[in-house]
Design a protein around this motif. Structure first.
Motif, PDB file in Angstrom:
ATOM      1  N   ALA A   1      25.319  89.722 -58.969  1.00 26.43           N
ATOM      2  CA  ALA A   1      26.488  90.584 -59.178  1.00 26.43           C
ATOM      3  C   ALA A   1      27.455  89.953 -60.176  1.00 26.43           C
ATOM      4  N   PHE A   2      27.667  88.636 -60.061  1.00 23.81           N
ATOM      5  CA  PHE A   2      28.599  87.958 -60.970  1.00 23.81           C
ATOM      6  C   PHE A   2      28.073  87.997 -62.402  1.00 23.81           C
TER       7      PHE A   2
ATOM      8  N   ARG B   1      30.412  85.710 -69.506  1.00 24.42           N
ATOM      9  CA  ARG B   1      29.526  85.480 -68.365  1.00 24.42           C
ATOM     10  C   ARG B   1      28.163  84.997 -68.860  1.00 24.42           C
TER      11      ARG B   1
ATOM     12  N   GLU C   1      31.128  76.574 -50.400  1.00 24.42           N
ATOM     13  CA  GLU C   1      29.684  76.660 -50.556  1.00 24.42           C
ATOM     14  C   GLU C   1      29.259  75.835 -51.765  1.00 24.42           C
TER      15      GLU C   1
ATOM     16  N   GLU D   1      22.297  87.364 -54.300  1.00 23.74           N
ATOM     17  CA  GLU D   1      22.962  88.652 -54.511  1.00 23.74           C
ATOM     18  C   GLU D   1      24.305  88.468 -55.208  1.00 23.74           C
ATOM     19  N   ARG D   2      25.070  87.473 -54.770  1.00 26.82           N
ATOM     20  CA  ARG D   2      26.379  87.236 -55.372  1.00 26.82           C
ATOM     21  C   ARG D   2      26.236  86.740 -56.811  1.00 26.82           C
ATOM     22  N   ALA D   3      25.266  85.869 -57.072  1.00 26.98           N
ATOM     23  CA  ALA D   3      25.032  85.382 -58.437  1.00 26.98           C
ATOM     24  C   ALA D   3      24.626  86.541 -59.346  1.00 26.98           C
TER      25      ALA D   3
ATOM     26  N   PRO E   1      25.988  80.015 -54.816  1.00 26.11           N
ATOM     27  CA  PRO E   1      26.186  81.412 -54.416  1.00 26.11           C
ATOM     28  C   PRO E   1      24.869  81.983 -53.893  1.00 26.11           C
ATOM     29  N   SER E   2      24.965  83.013 -53.081  1.00 24.28           N
ATOM     30  CA  SER E   2      23.748  83.705 -52.657  1.00 24.28           C
ATOM     31  C   SER E   2      23.122  84.358 -53.890  1.00 24.28           C
TER      32      SER E   2
END
Length: 137
Positions: A16-17, A101, A6, A12-14, A9-10
């Motif tokens: 969460a990360f 992060r 990809e 949602e995934r970003a 990231p989606s």
């Protein structure tokens, strides 16, 4: 094993990360696949390969990583496969170390990073980003 490269990231995934637990420094392993031809939104550079466009980003992103206290640890072209099987090899591997992060998030939100991301998007067909931590860390 199903592998899907990809470019982004989606949301949602970003979320969460970047919203995950702060647990100190980590290395991001980037497995990169390039487009045959670069595709800039304005149609510029029609003869540029995806690799050439991405390498423009790669040269400039070093300063962005360092500006947030990170380090570029390794980058190199994939040449062949000794063990295992994949339908298609990635073109390049790059490893960057980030202090947190929050530092990585600050980098991707910086105006300097935003200015060079056009080369990443023009050259990149897709990638995997794999966050790694030292053993015992």
């Amino acid at each position: 094993m199903n592998v899907i490269n990809e470019v982004f990231p989606s949301p949602e995934r970003a979320a969460a990360f970047f919203g995950g637990e702060e647990d100190g420094p980590f290395c991001m392993v980037n497995l990169l696949k390039f487009k045959d031809k670069a595709t800039y939104p304005d149609g510029a550079e029609p003869d540029l390969t995806g690799r050439e466009a991405y390498l423009r980003y790669g040269m400039a992103v070093v300063a962005c990583v360092e500006a947030v206290g990170g380090k570029t640890r390794f980058s190199g072209m994939v040449t062949d496969l000794m063990l295992g099987q994949v339908e298609e090899l990635w073109d390049m591997v790059a490893i960057a170390e980030y202090p947190s992060r929050a530092a990585m998030l600050a980098m991707v939100q910086s105006p300097e990073y935003q200015a060079i991301e056009v080369h990443r998007m023009a050259g990149l067909a897709g990638q995997l980003n794999i966050r790694t931590k030292p053993m015992g860390g």
